[in-house]
Design a protein around this motif. Structure first.
Motif, PDB file in Angstrom:
ATOM      1  N   GLU A  11     102.987  67.302  16.014  1.00  7.48           N
ATOM      2  CA  GLU A  11     102.877  68.515  15.218  1.00  7.48           C
ATOM      3  C   GLU A  11     102.041  69.562  15.933  1.00  7.48           C
ATOM      4  O   GLU A  11     102.367  70.748  15.930  1.00  7.48           O
ATOM      5  CB  GLU A  11     102.274  68.205  13.839  1.00  7.48           C
ATOM      6  CG  GLU A  11     103.171  67.394  12.937  1.00  7.48           C
ATOM      7  CD  GLU A  11     103.065  65.874  13.155  1.00  7.48           C
ATOM      8  OE1 GLU A  11     102.278  65.430  14.018  1.00  7.48           O
ATOM      9  OE2 GLU A  11     103.777  65.141  12.459  1.00  7.48           O
ATOM     10  N   ALA A  15     103.219  73.223  17.309  1.00  6.37           N
ATOM     11  CA  ALA A  15     102.525  74.468  16.951  1.00  6.37           C
ATOM     12  C   ALA A  15     102.178  75.272  18.201  1.00  6.37           C
ATOM     13  O   ALA A  15     102.315  76.501  18.215  1.00  6.37           O
ATOM     14  CB  ALA A  15     101.269  74.162  16.146  1.00  6.37           C
ATOM     15  N   LYS A  97     102.867  71.737   7.559  1.00  7.62           N
ATOM     16  CA  LYS A  97     102.857  71.937   9.008  1.00  7.62           C
ATOM     17  C   LYS A  97     102.334  70.704   9.743  1.00  7.62           C
ATOM     18  O   LYS A  97     102.864  70.305  10.761  1.00  7.62           O
ATOM     19  CB  LYS A  97     102.001  73.163   9.350  1.00  7.62           C
ATOM     20  CG  LYS A  97     102.029  73.537  10.793  1.00  7.62           C
ATOM     21  CD  LYS A  97     103.337  74.193  11.150  1.00  7.62           C
ATOM     22  CE  LYS A  97     103.302  74.719  12.553  1.00  7.62           C
ATOM     23  NZ  LYS A  97     104.505  75.396  12.928  1.00  7.62           N
TER      24      LYS A  97
END
Length: 145
Positions: A11, A15, A97
């Protein structure tokens, strides 16, 4: 979230790639064209969210528009964000997220939240209530004062 060889989770790596793409997408754009792209990207980031994440992002967007219209919408690591002179003042990091328990409304260094030798700059939000909206409104107003 398991770490990769680099020590970053999948993740986190995603990002970082998203941030690089944000920078590439506005490279060479100036003035109104850059602002229009950033506003569009912020709206798309909010539209992609669901549930509480989307509720918070929509409310934060409305609050910033009302209380701090001089802040410009943009994205920051894929998060809906609001900046002054290109520097992020406030952003929403959705729970989805990084697969966390709650999303956070956070304020960066340009925010005027200083209160003595220590003060909070990140706020967990698990539900949008009148009290939460009131607090966010106060924080944004103080951040841009």
């Amino acid at each position: 979230m398991s770490a990769t060889k680099s020590g970053f989770t999948e993740e986190e790596r995603a990002a970082m790639k998203q941030r690089a793409e944000e920078l590439r997408s506005t490279k060479g754009l100036k003035g109104a064209a850059k602002l229009a792209r950033e506003v569009e990207d912020c709206a798309k980031a909010i539209d992609k969210l669901t549930g509480v994440d989307q509720e918070v992002a929509v409310r934060l967007n409305a609050i910033v528009s009302e209380v701090a219209p001089d802040l410009n919408p943009k994205t920051f690591y894929g998060f809906p964000a609001y900046a002054r002179d290109g520097k992020v003042v406030v952003f929403y990091q959705p729970a989805s997220k990084f697969k966390t328990r709650y999303g956070t409304v956070s304020f960066d260094d340009p925010a005027n939240l200083d209160d003595g030798p220590m003060w909070p700059v990140s706020f967990a939000v698990v539900e949008v209530t009148d009290a939460v909206e009131k607090k966010l409104r106060e924080l944004v107003k103080k951040a841009v004062a």
